[in-house]
Design a protein around this motif. Structure first.
Motif, PDB file in Angstrom:
ATOM      1  N   GLY A  76      41.828  44.879  44.836  1.00  9.71           N
ATOM      2  CA  GLY A  76      43.158  45.375  45.190  1.00  9.71           C
ATOM      3  C   GLY A  76      43.269  46.889  45.216  1.00  9.71           C
ATOM      4  O   GLY A  76      44.197  47.446  45.785  1.00  9.71           O
ATOM      5  N   ARG A  77      42.319  47.587  44.607  1.00  5.19           N
ATOM      6  CA  ARG A  77      42.346  49.060  44.666  1.00  5.19           C
ATOM      7  C   ARG A  77      42.174  49.579  46.082  1.00  5.19           C
ATOM      8  O   ARG A  77      42.622  50.668  46.410  1.00  5.19           O
ATOM      9  N   GLY A  78      41.478  48.791  46.914  1.00  7.69           N
ATOM     10  CA  GLY A  78      41.239  49.277  48.269  1.00  7.69           C
ATOM     11  C   GLY A  78      41.718  48.327  49.348  1.00  7.69           C
ATOM     12  O   GLY A  78      41.341  48.479  50.515  1.00  7.69           O
ATOM     13  N   TYR A  79      42.553  47.342  48.960  1.00 11.30           N
ATOM     14  CA  TYR A  79      42.973  46.333  49.943  1.00 11.30           C
ATOM     15  C   TYR A  79      44.352  45.819  49.538  1.00 11.30           C
ATOM     16  O   TYR A  79      44.550  45.428  48.379  1.00 11.30           O
ATOM     17  N   ASP A  80      45.285  45.788  50.499  1.00 13.88           N
ATOM     18  CA  ASP A  80      46.668  45.428  50.194  1.00 13.88           C
ATOM     19  C   ASP A  80      46.947  43.933  50.276  1.00 13.88           C
ATOM     20  O   ASP A  80      47.982  43.474  49.812  1.00 13.88           O
ATOM     21  N   GLY A  81      46.052  43.158  50.909  1.00 12.66           N
ATOM     22  CA  GLY A  81      46.330  41.741  51.136  1.00 12.66           C
ATOM     23  C   GLY A  81      46.113  40.900  49.885  1.00 12.66           C
ATOM     24  O   GLY A  81      45.751  41.402  48.816  1.00 12.66           O
ATOM     25  N   GLU A  82      46.365  39.609  50.061  1.00 15.25           N
ATOM     26  CA  GLU A  82      46.196  38.679  48.946  1.00 15.25           C
ATOM     27  C   GLU A  82      44.713  38.494  48.620  1.00 15.25           C
ATOM     28  O   GLU A  82      43.866  38.423  49.519  1.00 15.25           O
ATOM     29  N   VAL A  83      44.399  38.425  47.341  1.00 19.25           N
ATOM     30  CA  VAL A  83      43.018  38.214  46.891  1.00 19.25           C
ATOM     31  C   VAL A  83      42.971  36.960  46.028  1.00 19.25           C
ATOM     32  O   VAL A  83      43.700  36.855  45.033  1.00 19.25           O
ATOM     33  N   ILE A  84      42.126  36.021  46.404  1.00 16.73           N
ATOM     34  CA  ILE A  84      41.957  34.781  45.651  1.00 16.73           C
ATOM     35  C   ILE A  84      40.496  34.710  45.203  1.00 16.73           C
ATOM     36  O   ILE A  84      39.590  34.986  45.998  1.00 16.73           O
ATOM     37  N   VAL A  85      40.272  34.374  43.949  1.00 14.88           N
ATOM     38  CA  VAL A  85      38.906  34.186  43.442  1.00 14.88           C
ATOM     39  C   VAL A  85      38.594  32.698  43.505  1.00 14.88           C
ATOM     40  O   VAL A  85      39.291  31.882  42.895  1.00 14.88           O
TER      41      VAL A  85
END
Ligand SMILES: [Zn+2]
Ligand SMILES: [Zn+2]
Length: 252
Positions: free
Chosen positions: A234-243
């Motif tokens: 999330g430091r370099g990407y605004d979209g949703e992040v799912i692990v």
């Protein structure tokens, strides 16, 4: 498209993560991308029928992405209740036909029954997309092994991209342009990178440059399971992040 991450792990044997495998249901067909160790039993765990597989695609030839094709085809021949009649498509990046002939040289007499096994290899650059049932397939070179490619499926609801193993690659960025969901490898932490693989900052760079709507992180080594990947990416990407976890399902 209904997508299941059957295996989110790597070469490292672990109870909680099988090796790489992704199943996509699209247009009434079951498409499988990579078949690492544990994939066949993982399909059962994920309520997917291994005998229902229509098409298999490989990103590259490393064993953690390919070995379970042996138990899968063996099971289709000798372990199914009903004899298979419809064809099975098996596809990988060139020189896949050579890889397949080696495999057949060892196991071939037990892999492939009366049904047709239609084996093909793809050039590294996609000359034009291929129409499948309910979606359109394209691909592009990835940065991992000389044969490595990443795949993209376009359907009415948007595009799904699966990178396979890769490090930062402009061709993967192009392939993932505007994708609804990017299933991307995130093998190692930023303070211990390994060539041929991505870290959270590399994931963020590909995701943000491509404009992908959300990312799902897979191919997780133990070293990244201990860190907060969502905030790191999330430091370099605004979209949703799912692990990803084994058995994670989502739709596009
Ligand atoms: Zn791998
Ligand atoms: Zn690999």
């Amino acid at each position: 498209m209904e997508i299941t991450v059957v295996g989110s792990g790597t070469v490292v044997p672990r109870l909680q993560r099988r090796q790489s495998c992704v199943v996509v249901r699209a247009g009434g067909e079951a498409l499988v991308f990579d078949l690492g160790s544990g994939a066949v039993r993982g399909m059962l765990r994920s309520d997917l029928d291994p005998f229902a597989v229509d098409r298999i695609f490989f990103t590259h030839f490393h064993p953690d992405h390919t070995v379970d094709v042996v138990p899968l085809l063996f099971a289709i021949n000798y372990g199914a209740q009903e004899e298979r009649t419809r064809p099975l498509y098996v596809t990988g990046p060139a020189p896949f036909l050579r890889f397949w002939s080696y495999l057949m040289g060892v196991w071939g007499q037990w892999m492939g029954g009366d049904y047709a096994t239609l084996v093909s290899e793809l050039p590294h650059e996609c000359p034009s997309p291929i129409d499948l049932s309910g979606c359109r397939l394209s691909w592009a070179p990835a940065e991992h092994r000389p044969e490595s490619i990443s795949y993209r499926l376009d359907a009415d609801g948007g595009a799904f991209v699966y990178t396979g193993d890769t490090e930062y690659s402009e061709s993967v960025v192009e392939l993932a342009r505007g994708a609804h969901t990017l299933l991307i490898e995130c093998s190692f932490p930023d303070d211990a990178p390994v060539p041929g693989h991505l870290t959270p900052s590399g994931v963020a760079r590909i995701a943000s440059e491509s404009g992908a709507g959300r990312v799902v992180l897979t191919h997780l080594y133990p070293a990244v399971d201990g860190i907060s990947l969502r905030s790191e990416v999330g430091r370099g990407y605004d979209g949703e992040v799912i692990v990803a976890e084994d058995g994670l399902k989502f739709s596009v």
